[in-house]
Motif scaffolding. Sequence first.
Motif, PDB file in Angstrom:
ATOM      1  N   HIS B  23      17.163  12.558 109.967  1.00 51.01           N
ATOM      2  CA  HIS B  23      18.092  11.457 109.716  1.00 51.01           C
ATOM      3  C   HIS B  23      17.250  10.190 109.698  1.00 51.01           C
ATOM      4  O   HIS B  23      16.272  10.075 110.435  1.00 51.01           O
ATOM      5  N   ALA B  24      17.625   9.233 108.854  1.00 47.24           N
ATOM      6  CA  ALA B  24      16.834   8.004 108.756  1.00 47.24           C
ATOM      7  C   ALA B  24      16.651   7.349 110.126  1.00 47.24           C
ATOM      8  O   ALA B  24      15.565   6.869 110.459  1.00 47.24           O
ATOM      9  N   GLU B  25      17.691   7.360 110.934  1.00 46.66           N
ATOM     10  CA  GLU B  25      17.605   6.699 112.247  1.00 46.66           C
ATOM     11  C   GLU B  25      16.612   7.358 113.196  1.00 46.66           C
ATOM     12  O   GLU B  25      16.227   6.765 114.202  1.00 46.66           O
ATOM     13  N   ALA B  26      16.230   8.597 112.886  1.00 46.19           N
ATOM     14  CA  ALA B  26      15.300   9.333 113.757  1.00 46.19           C
ATOM     15  C   ALA B  26      13.842   9.069 113.395  1.00 46.19           C
ATOM     16  O   ALA B  26      12.936   9.575 114.050  1.00 46.19           O
ATOM     17  N   ALA B  27      13.608   8.270 112.340  1.00 38.70           N
ATOM     18  CA  ALA B  27      12.237   8.110 111.825  1.00 38.70           C
ATOM     19  C   ALA B  27      11.364   7.304 112.772  1.00 38.70           C
ATOM     20  O   ALA B  27      11.804   6.299 113.338  1.00 38.70           O
ATOM     21  N   ARG B  28      10.112   7.737 112.927  1.00 37.65           N
ATOM     22  CA  ARG B  28       9.148   6.964 113.702  1.00 37.65           C
ATOM     23  C   ARG B  28       8.192   6.214 112.785  1.00 37.65           C
ATOM     24  O   ARG B  28       7.446   5.363 113.210  1.00 37.65           O
ATOM     25  N   LYS B  29       8.211   6.568 111.477  1.00 32.51           N
ATOM     26  CA  LYS B  29       7.333   5.907 110.513  1.00 32.51           C
ATOM     27  C   LYS B  29       8.170   5.577 109.271  1.00 32.51           C
ATOM     28  O   LYS B  29       8.677   6.484 108.603  1.00 32.51           O
ATOM     29  N   VAL B  30       8.329   4.291 109.006  1.00 26.51           N
ATOM     30  CA  VAL B  30       9.183   3.827 107.907  1.00 26.51           C
ATOM     31  C   VAL B  30       8.377   2.844 107.077  1.00 26.51           C
ATOM     32  O   VAL B  30       7.801   1.898 107.629  1.00 26.51           O
ATOM     33  N   PHE B  31       8.295   3.055 105.751  1.00 26.90           N
ATOM     34  CA  PHE B  31       7.539   2.089 104.934  1.00 26.90           C
ATOM     35  C   PHE B  31       8.100   2.041 103.513  1.00 26.90           C
ATOM     36  O   PHE B  31       8.726   2.992 103.048  1.00 26.90           O
ATOM     37  N   PRO B  32       7.876   0.890 102.833  1.00 30.64           N
ATOM     38  CA  PRO B  32       8.373   0.750 101.463  1.00 30.64           C
ATOM     39  C   PRO B  32       7.491   1.517 100.475  1.00 30.64           C
ATOM     40  O   PRO B  32       6.273   1.603 100.656  1.00 30.64           O
ATOM     41  N   ILE B  33       8.097   2.077  99.443  1.00 30.70           N
ATOM     42  CA  ILE B  33       7.355   2.694  98.333  1.00 30.70           C
ATOM     43  C   ILE B  33       7.959   2.192  97.029  1.00 30.70           C
ATOM     44  O   ILE B  33       8.969   1.488  97.031  1.00 30.70           O
ATOM     45  N   ASN B  34       7.323   2.536  95.922  1.00 29.75           N
ATOM     46  CA  ASN B  34       7.851   2.165  94.598  1.00 29.75           C
ATOM     47  C   ASN B  34       8.093   0.660  94.478  1.00 29.75           C
ATOM     48  O   ASN B  34       9.181   0.224  94.100  1.00 29.75           O
ATOM     49  N   GLN B  35       7.081  -0.100  94.796  1.00 27.37           N
ATOM     50  CA  GLN B  35       7.176  -1.565  94.723  1.00 27.37           C
ATOM     51  C   GLN B  35       8.374  -2.143  95.469  1.00 27.37           C
ATOM     52  O   GLN B  35       8.998  -3.108  95.036  1.00 27.37           O
ATOM     53  N   GLY B  36       8.699  -1.496  96.565  1.00 26.43           N
ATOM     54  CA  GLY B  36       9.736  -2.051  97.424  1.00 26.43           C
ATOM     55  C   GLY B  36      11.148  -1.630  97.085  1.00 26.43           C
ATOM     56  O   GLY B  36      12.087  -1.981  97.803  1.00 26.43           O
ATOM     57  N   SER B  37      11.339  -0.874  95.992  1.00 27.80           N
ATOM     58  CA  SER B  37      12.702  -0.493  95.619  1.00 27.80           C
ATOM     59  C   SER B  37      13.227   0.675  96.453  1.00 27.80           C
ATOM     60  O   SER B  37      14.408   0.995  96.415  1.00 27.80           O
ATOM     61  N   THR B  38      12.332   1.320  97.184  1.00 33.45           N
ATOM     62  CA  THR B  38      12.702   2.494  97.980  1.00 33.45           C
ATOM     63  C   THR B  38      12.046   2.390  99.359  1.00 33.45           C
ATOM     64  O   THR B  38      10.928   1.896  99.484  1.00 33.45           O
ATOM     65  N   THR B  39      12.758   2.858 100.376  1.00 36.89           N
ATOM     66  CA  THR B  39      12.205   2.929 101.727  1.00 36.89           C
ATOM     67  C   THR B  39      11.994   4.390 102.086  1.00 36.89           C
ATOM     68  O   THR B  39      12.887   5.209 101.887  1.00 36.89           O
ATOM     69  N   ARG B  40      10.800   4.706 102.577  1.00 41.89           N
ATOM     70  CA  ARG B  40      10.520   6.093 102.953  1.00 41.89           C
ATOM     71  C   ARG B  40      10.556   6.249 104.472  1.00 41.89           C
ATOM     72  O   ARG B  40       9.822   5.569 105.194  1.00 41.89           O
TER      73      ARG B  40
END
Lengths: 159, 159
Positions: B23-40
């Motif tokens: 689940h997104a809330e469980a993530a310990r590593k979060v970063f932007p991809i695709n020139q900022g249009s997507t969050t991984r």
Amino acid sequence: MSARLAIEPLTPEAFAPFGEVIHAEAARKVFPINQGSTTRFHALAKVELDGGAAAISIARAQPQALPLAIRMLERHPLGSQAFVPLAGTRWLVVVATSPQDTPRVFLADRGQGVQYRRGCWHHPLIALDAGGDFLIVDRVGAGENCEEAVLVGEWRVEG
Amino acid sequence: MSARLAIEPLTPEAFAPFGEVIHAEAARKVFPINQGSTTRFHALAKVELDGGAAAISIARAQPQALPLAIRMLERHPLGSQAFVPLAGTRWLVVVATSPQDTPRVFLADRGQGVQYRRGCWHHPLIALDAGGDFLIVDRVGAGENCEEAVLVGEWRVEG
């Protein structure tokens, strides 16, 4: 100068040169599990790995509006990469045999996901509608697993 | 005779002995991809494999009604197994340290998925609401990868 790309329906047959469609309708092996309370659409895609490990991630994508210019592609030489929408978001699957060839554009709808085969040239995620979350299954581990290519021509995708 | 099991909220901390929450809330590593249009939300779970390969499948589950009796558990000694709802269906995650121990029941909601660690005892899929489709990531390949255990006691899950 730019040329317009046609949007094709996403079918397992049409997408076969690039990878697999992840959708119940694409299953070749279907069987009941859990005393019949569940149906398993089995092994829609097998993860490809050259070392490293497979990991499960989530991509939260903002929506892209058409018309859209396709100017670059990327590929992952060390492993496959799968994207499956978590709330049925429609998206565009843009792939090419090589950066020199004309890209193909497939409309993924009704919850369709895909797995790009290892080394398949593809465009970064293009979410339609209101955007949304996608499950990603791809490789983590050492090694350079992303190549990018800027396209010579510019291609347009229109609604 | 049967004993009632409490339903616990599903959090990464509470579920840690059994595997990962996807689940997104469980993530310990979060970063932007695709020139900022997507969050991984990166590597929420790493697939565990003893030989074979990881595959992506879909389970289409009929809904289960509470109260429910828990009489058996299963485990996969050769690999992890992940379930992620494809349309936000709520479901019950039933796990145990061993078939002799008291099972724990977690309510997965808001689209939460889990990965059962390799060898984690768990109950087959229990979908709530109207049931629905779940993405599965687990091992395919040779070898006996499913053990079942009938529980001595009978456990009840009530609404």
